[in-house]
Design a protein around this motif. Structure first.
Motif, short mmCIF file in Angstrom:
data_model
loop_
_atom_site.label_atom_id
_atom_site.label_comp_id
_atom_site.label_asym_id
_atom_site.label_seq_id
_atom_site.Cartn_x
_atom_site.Cartn_y
_atom_site.Cartn_z
N LEU A 130 38.07 55.62 55.34
CA LEU A 130 37.79 54.25 55.64
C LEU A 130 38.22 53.86 57.15
O LEU A 130 37.43 53.46 57.80
CB LEU A 130 38.38 53.28 54.73
N GLN A 131 39.52 54.35 57.39
CA GLN A 131 40.19 53.96 58.76
C GLN A 131 39.90 55.07 59.90
O GLN A 131 40.40 54.52 61.01
CB GLN A 131 41.78 53.82 58.44
N THR A 132 38.82 56.00 59.66
CA THR A 132 38.60 56.97 60.85
C THR A 132 37.30 57.04 61.14
O THR A 132 36.75 58.20 61.29
CB THR A 132 39.26 58.40 60.36
N GLY A 133 36.65 55.86 60.54
CA GLY A 133 35.31 55.77 60.74
C GLY A 133 34.22 56.32 59.85
O GLY A 133 32.99 56.66 60.21
N ASN A 134 34.60 56.58 58.62
CA ASN A 134 33.84 57.38 57.44
C ASN A 134 33.94 56.42 56.22
O ASN A 134 34.23 57.05 55.24
CB ASN A 134 34.11 58.76 57.20
N PRO A 135 33.59 55.15 56.39
CA PRO A 135 33.68 54.28 55.16
C PRO A 135 33.03 54.58 53.76
O PRO A 135 33.54 54.26 52.94
CB PRO A 135 33.24 52.88 55.81
N ARG A 136 32.10 55.54 54.01
CA ARG A 136 31.40 56.02 52.75
C ARG A 136 31.94 57.14 52.13
O ARG A 136 31.62 57.54 50.98
CB ARG A 136 29.73 56.21 53.14
N LYS A 137 32.96 57.75 52.73
CA LYS A 137 33.52 59.07 52.09
C LYS A 137 34.55 58.57 51.16
O LYS A 137 35.56 58.23 51.55
CB LYS A 137 34.15 59.85 53.26
N HIS A 138 34.19 58.85 49.94
CA HIS A 138 34.73 58.44 48.96
C HIS A 138 35.20 59.45 47.75
O HIS A 138 36.06 59.29 46.91
CB HIS A 138 34.65 57.05 48.38
N LYS A 139 34.04 60.29 47.71
CA LYS A 139 33.84 61.08 46.44
C LYS A 139 35.03 62.27 46.43
O LYS A 139 35.12 63.03 47.44
CB LYS A 139 32.49 61.84 46.34
N ILE A 140 35.48 62.61 45.35
CA ILE A 140 36.44 63.59 45.13
C ILE A 140 35.98 64.77 44.29
O ILE A 140 35.55 64.48 43.25
CB ILE A 140 37.97 62.94 44.73
N ILE A 141 35.93 66.00 44.98
CA ILE A 141 35.47 67.12 44.12
C ILE A 141 36.68 67.89 43.63
O ILE A 141 37.61 68.07 44.41
CB ILE A 141 34.60 68.11 44.93
N SER A 142 36.43 68.30 42.38
CA SER A 142 37.37 69.25 41.63
C SER A 142 36.82 70.24 40.87
O SER A 142 35.38 70.46 40.89
CB SER A 142 38.58 68.46 40.96
N ARG A 143 37.43 71.09 40.03
CA ARG A 143 36.97 72.21 39.61
C ARG A 143 36.94 72.11 37.93
O ARG A 143 38.19 71.67 37.47
CB ARG A 143 37.79 73.51 39.98
N HIS A 144 36.09 72.67 37.28
CA HIS A 144 36.25 72.82 35.89
C HIS A 144 37.55 73.57 35.67
O HIS A 144 37.82 74.39 36.33
CB HIS A 144 35.04 73.54 35.19
N ARG A 145 38.17 73.20 34.37
CA ARG A 145 39.21 74.04 33.96
C ARG A 145 40.65 73.67 34.65
O ARG A 145 41.74 73.72 34.27
CB ARG A 145 39.20 75.53 34.01
#
Ligand code: PLP
Length: 452
Positions: A130-145
């Motif tokens: 948000l504070q580095t000019g990418n306010p839409r970046k919010h999704k967090i990807i992780s892995r099954h298991r």
């Protein structure tokens, strides 16, 4: 009336984690009253080998007087201070951790559990973008298991469906991709090709979701409680490359693998790539104190500079974050790990235990023996050809049988449907050969008896 009997038989008023209390009415485990080295001693005086170092955290082994003394001295001097002020042990520990991670600069945020460390990381990455000019970046990807914690957000990031039932709705903004799983990879792929295939899952997901919406990818260097899954050697470096390409921050969850568990000081050292954020807990103080940390690069930290009323600073506090006693104990714990070369011992014991376990490689239930350092697993199958997972009742019986022989090992129970078939061994890093023999012998006997 039945309720009444159950109540009378109920052993105490404690609500235990991960426990079906109805089963406890028949089979009530004995209290542990003492522990030393690799052994726990119960109320009957039985010695049980702690083949899981508690919840894979008691890296320096039980009963270290040195740690108790440090805690006492620090409590007498300064037991607690509001976390916005600081104390010597906290400042010293943050510097020590950066030095160990080979980071010239960076900042360390302290909490008191692995879940909080990851939750903290999630909030940091969103605010950073948000504070580095990418306010839409919010999704967090992780892995099954993977396992990342028990809070709503960290549980959402956790890739274990059976931990989530009953707790929905979960936190929005989380996505999962499959982890590398060399044992069950497509037979036409080499391990390396499988690694590349799994990295592509990340890249494709970022592209499909829109790179401008993806904030971070979180992974354990190797999946621990989810089933001891060692990635192909090319995986982490290729993941790092994809994260860089799309400005996705890489969070390495070193809660289990940190501080020697996998035979290197930190799990990621096996694969030669670094995170933008590292999270730690468990081995940081070997369970003698609840302490955890979220470590970020200076670049991330700098995005939080601003004027006093700009609300750009990290507006987050934990009453017990930066606890002077926890930090003092953690420092002494790290000193012990270094002084006694416990990381090297973990690597040595890996070879020793694997040599022992390999004697059972031909057993019909042994699908794969794997792991690194003292984070080892055996994937149990009912058929080696089809790799059908061994039924829960049978793999559970193997765990129970080991316990009857005085050895505590675990299983990846209640994680993903149908794949709760991995025995997990993660003893204290002080393990000696005679103790390793006890683990190997107990498993050997339990496997033999499981055929009857
Ligand atoms: N991350 C990993 C990889 C873990 O294994 C765990 C706990 O087992 C956690 C995070 C959460 O740590 P805690 O139980 O201290 O909240």
């Amino acid at each position: 009336e039945k309720m009444e009997t159950q109540k009378m038989n109920a052993p105490d008023s404690l609500w235990r984690p991960m426990t079906q209390h109805k089963m406890l009415l028949q089979n009530h485990p004995k209290h542990i009253v003492k522990a030393e080295g690799c052994f726990m001693i119960n109320e009957d005086g039985d010695r049980i080998l702690d083949g899981t170092a508690g919840l894979w955290c008691v890296n320096v082994g039980h009963g270290r007087k040195e740690l108790a003394e440090v805690a006492k001295a620090q409590m007498e001097k300064l037991a607690y201070v509001i976390p916005v002020m600081t104390s010597d042990p906290v400042v010293e520990l943050s510097a020590k951790m950066l030095e160990m991670l080979g980071m010239e600069k960076g900042h360390v945020y302290f909490t008191s559990s692995g879940s909080e460390a990851n939750e903290t990381a999630f909030k940091m990455v969103r605010q950073y973008h948000l504070q580095t000019g990418n306010p839409r970046k919010h999704k967090i990807i992780s892995r099954h298991r993977a396992y990342h914690g028990n809070t709503l957000a960290t549980m959402t990031a956790t890739g274990q469906a059976e931990r989530k039932i009953g707790y929905e709705p979960l936190a929005p903004g989380f996505l999962h991709i499959p982890p590398p799983y060399p044992y069950r990879r497509h037979p036409k792929l080499t391990e390396e090709e499988h690694g590349t295939e799994c990295v592509k899952f990340l890249e494709d997901t970022i592209i499909y979701e829109g790179e401008e919406t993806v904030a971070a990818f979180i992974m354990e260097p190797m999946i621990s409680g989810g089933g001891v899954m060692v990635p192909p050697d090319n995986y982490l470096t290729e993941i790092r490359r994809v994260c860089d390409k799309y400005n996705v921050l890489l969070i390495l969850d070193e809660v289990v693998s940190g501080f020697g568990r996998t035979g290197k000081m930190f799990g990621h050292e096996h694969w030669g790539a670094k995170g933008d954020i590292f999270t730690f807990a468990k081995g940081m103080a070997s369970g003698y104190m609840p302490v955890a940390a979220t470590v970020v690069t200076e670049n991330i930290f700098e995005a939080f500079y601003g004027e006093a009323n700009e609300l750009k600073h990290f507006r987050h506090v934990n009453t017990y974050g930066g606890h002077p006693v926890a930090a003092a104990v953690s420092l002494k714990n790290i000193e012990i790990v270094e002084r006694e070369n416990l990381v090297a011992n973990a690597a040595k014991m890996e070879r020793y235990i694997k040599a022992g376990l390999n004697e059972f490689a031909d057993h019909p239930f042994v699908g794969e023996i794997r792991g690194k350092g003292l984070l080892l697993g055996i994937e149990l199958v009912s058929d080696k050809e089809s790799k059908t997972p061994l039924e829960t009742a049978r793999s559970n019986a193997i765990v129970q049988n080991c316990m009857k022989q005085g050895v505590h090992v675990m299983r990846n129970g209640y994680t993903v449907p149908g794949l709760d078939n991995v025995l997990i061994m993660a003893p204290p890093l002080v393990l000696q050969e005679s103790e390793a023999d006890m683990i190997v012998d107990a498993i050997g006997n339990a496997l033999k008896q499981a055929l009857n």
